[in-house]
Design a protein around this motif. Structure first.
Motif, short mmCIF file in Angstrom:
data_model
loop_
_atom_site.label_atom_id
_atom_site.label_comp_id
_atom_site.label_asym_id
_atom_site.label_seq_id
_atom_site.Cartn_x
_atom_site.Cartn_y
_atom_site.Cartn_z
N LEU A 85 31.40 46.50 32.18
CA LEU A 85 30.92 45.98 31.31
C LEU A 85 30.05 45.01 31.60
O LEU A 85 29.35 44.94 32.30
N GLU A 86 29.00 44.63 29.57
CA GLU A 86 27.85 44.96 29.67
C GLU A 86 26.76 45.30 31.46
O GLU A 86 26.33 44.35 31.69
N GLY A 87 27.04 46.73 32.16
CA GLY A 87 26.46 46.95 33.48
C GLY A 87 27.03 46.50 34.43
O GLY A 87 26.46 46.86 35.72
N GLU A 88 28.36 45.50 34.56
CA GLU A 88 28.87 45.39 35.67
C GLU A 88 30.09 45.96 36.04
O GLU A 88 30.27 45.72 35.03
N ASP A 89 29.81 45.81 37.06
CA ASP A 89 31.61 47.20 37.73
C ASP A 89 33.26 45.71 37.82
O ASP A 89 32.52 44.53 38.66
N VAL A 90 33.46 45.53 37.32
CA VAL A 90 34.52 44.80 37.38
C VAL A 90 36.04 45.44 36.99
O VAL A 90 37.49 44.94 36.68
N THR A 91 36.00 46.72 37.58
CA THR A 91 37.49 47.42 37.45
C THR A 91 37.92 46.62 38.77
O THR A 91 39.23 46.87 37.86
N ASN A 92 38.22 46.39 39.51
CA ASN A 92 38.86 45.10 41.05
C ASN A 92 38.80 44.26 39.59
O ASN A 92 40.32 43.77 39.77
N GLY A 93 38.52 43.31 38.66
CA GLY A 93 38.38 42.11 38.47
C GLY A 93 38.94 41.89 37.28
O GLY A 93 39.89 41.08 37.14
N ILE A 94 39.55 43.53 36.61
CA ILE A 94 40.20 43.30 35.02
C ILE A 94 41.91 42.85 35.62
O ILE A 94 42.54 42.75 34.97
N ARG A 95 41.87 43.84 37.21
CA ARG A 95 43.33 44.38 37.35
C ARG A 95 43.83 42.40 37.32
O ARG A 95 45.56 42.77 37.35
N SER A 96 43.18 41.50 38.18
CA SER A 96 43.65 39.96 37.86
C SER A 96 44.77 39.66 36.73
O SER A 96 44.88 40.12 35.66
#
Ligand code: C5P
Length: 228
Positions: A85-96
């Motif tokens: 998202l906007e260049g930042e790896d949020v793969t794990n973060g969005i699973r909360s």
């Protein structure tokens, strides 16, 4: 030149029904692309917090969804997809669970759904697509030749989520998960915008007492039958 047609199998159902894992395994088995539509709603939720857009500001959310700067990057085997998202790896973060709940709130806004419609359709590329979500068979790909609706008991789904979160090293509390899933299910089912419902022509599979491989084999057999 003959146009190569892209096939699509839709896999809808509530959280924890096994959709994600089963869809990914099927996509691998068939060598097809994979759409994790829930991730898009999670990303809109996350982006709206980051840009301080209120969940009541429907137009603001829709504009954000339309211009969402996201990238799905698959590894060579097509097994793991990293989400930026906007260049930042949020793969794990969005699973909360927080992100899941935010996703379910922004997903109830029709203009947000409209803004994501074409983005989801664009995933349809030859040879085919496994589309995982809530409205894949009813709204996004209504002409799919095979539509699956996965279900499982609330208790089983909560326990699966609990294990998944623990495996990812995230905080989890089973009683709280049960409550949150029940609230999320109710919101997803009762909303006026694309409520969670099986398409009339969907095959419903209860995964409460089945192993993942068993369900994958069942869906694969259904696909072979559709093509006989
Ligand atoms: O599948 P996942 O749990 O990641 O989805 C998060 C939320 O996004 C769901 O609870 C649902 O409200 C919403 N969603 C949706 N339509 C989809 C996929 C997800 O409304 N096609």
């Amino acid at each position: 030149m003959t146009e190569q047609v892209a096939e699509v199998i839709t896999i809808d159902g509530p959280s924890g029904s096994g959709k994600g894992t089963i869809s990914r395994l099927l996509a691998n088995k068939l060598g097809w692309h994979f759409l994790d539509s829930g991730a898009l709603y999670r990303l809109v939720g996350l982006a709206s917090r980051r840009h301080a857009i209120d969940f009541e500001d429907k137009q603001g959310l829709a504009t954000l969804a339309a211009h969402l700067d996201v990238e799905f990057v698959s590894d060579d085997e097509g097994w793991e997809t990293r989400i930026f998202l906007e260049g930042e790896d949020v793969t794990n973060g969005i699973r909360s669970e927080e992100c899941g709940n935010d996703a379910s709130r922004v997903a109830a806004v029709q203009v947000v759904r409209d803004a994501l419609f074409e983005r989801q359709r664009a995933f349809l590329r030859p040879p085919g697509l496994i589309a995982d979500g809530r409205d894949m068979g009813t709204v996004i790909f209504p002409t799919a030749r095979l539509k699956i609706f996965l279900t499982a008991s609330l208790e089983e789904r909560a326990s699966r989520r609990y294990k998944q979160l623990k495996e990812k090293g995230l905080n989890a509390n089973l009683a709280a998960l049960l409550d949150e899933l029940a609230i999320r299910d109710e919101r997803d089912k009762s909303r006026s915008a694309a409520p969670l419902v099986a398409a009339k022509d969907a095959v419903t599979i209860d995964t409460s007492n089945s192993g993942i491989d068993e369900v994958v084999a069942e869906v694969y057999a259904l696909w072979l039958r559709v093509n006989e």
